[in-house]
Motif scaffolding. Sequence first.
Motif, mmCIF file in Angstrom:
data_model
loop_
_atom_site.group_PDB
_atom_site.id
_atom_site.type_symbol
_atom_site.label_atom_id
_atom_site.label_comp_id
_atom_site.label_asym_id
_atom_site.label_seq_id
_atom_site.Cartn_x
_atom_site.Cartn_y
_atom_site.Cartn_z
ATOM 1 N N ARG A 49 -21.922 14.368 6.748
ATOM 2 C CA ARG A 49 -20.767 13.504 6.998
ATOM 3 C C ARG A 49 -19.709 14.247 7.801
ATOM 4 O O ARG A 49 -19.195 13.742 8.795
ATOM 5 N N ASN A 52 -20.648 14.875 11.313
ATOM 6 C CA ASN A 52 -20.513 13.650 12.093
ATOM 7 C C ASN A 52 -21.728 13.397 12.993
ATOM 8 O O ASN A 52 -21.594 13.140 14.188
ATOM 9 N N TYR A 120 -11.939 21.276 11.531
ATOM 10 C CA TYR A 120 -11.515 20.486 12.691
ATOM 11 C C TYR A 120 -10.649 21.304 13.641
ATOM 12 O O TYR A 120 -10.760 21.166 14.859
ATOM 13 N N ILE A 131 -12.681 15.806 15.952
ATOM 14 C CA ILE A 131 -13.441 14.650 15.487
ATOM 15 C C ILE A 131 -12.587 13.772 14.572
ATOM 16 O O ILE A 131 -12.952 12.683 14.252
#
Length: 132
Positions: A49, A52, A120, A131
């Motif tokens: 998850r 991504n 991130y 993302i």
Amino acid sequence: MKTSDLEEKLNTPGAFDNEMVENNPPPELPDILTQYIDEKNMTKSEVIRILNVARNYGYQILNGTRPITRNILLQISLILKLDIDQINYLLRLAEKPQLYVRNIVDARVFYAVKHNMGYYEALDFIWGKSIV
């Protein structure tokens, strides 16, 4: 047998044994990825998850049924907050070049890891993509 145990046995004079080496092949990348995921109290689905990627593709790369790219492996390493030695170990198992700080991307990965960047933030710093 752990690699360090094998090294210790090979360090003993007159103790070389072909079978000992042949019967202790290196671990497989999917097994080590699973071990690291478990150690971080995460699940494969959580990693996928955050990564991504499509669910099926994520499971295929984590299970070793689809080849893993170097960048995906680096991203998984960042998600798991692995240290440089662990990242290089995974790269070795995947038969990918280890981190080399004279390469700009690798230098950025090194910097992100050493400065405990979040996933991130590290993505944006290393590859210029976010993302979120």
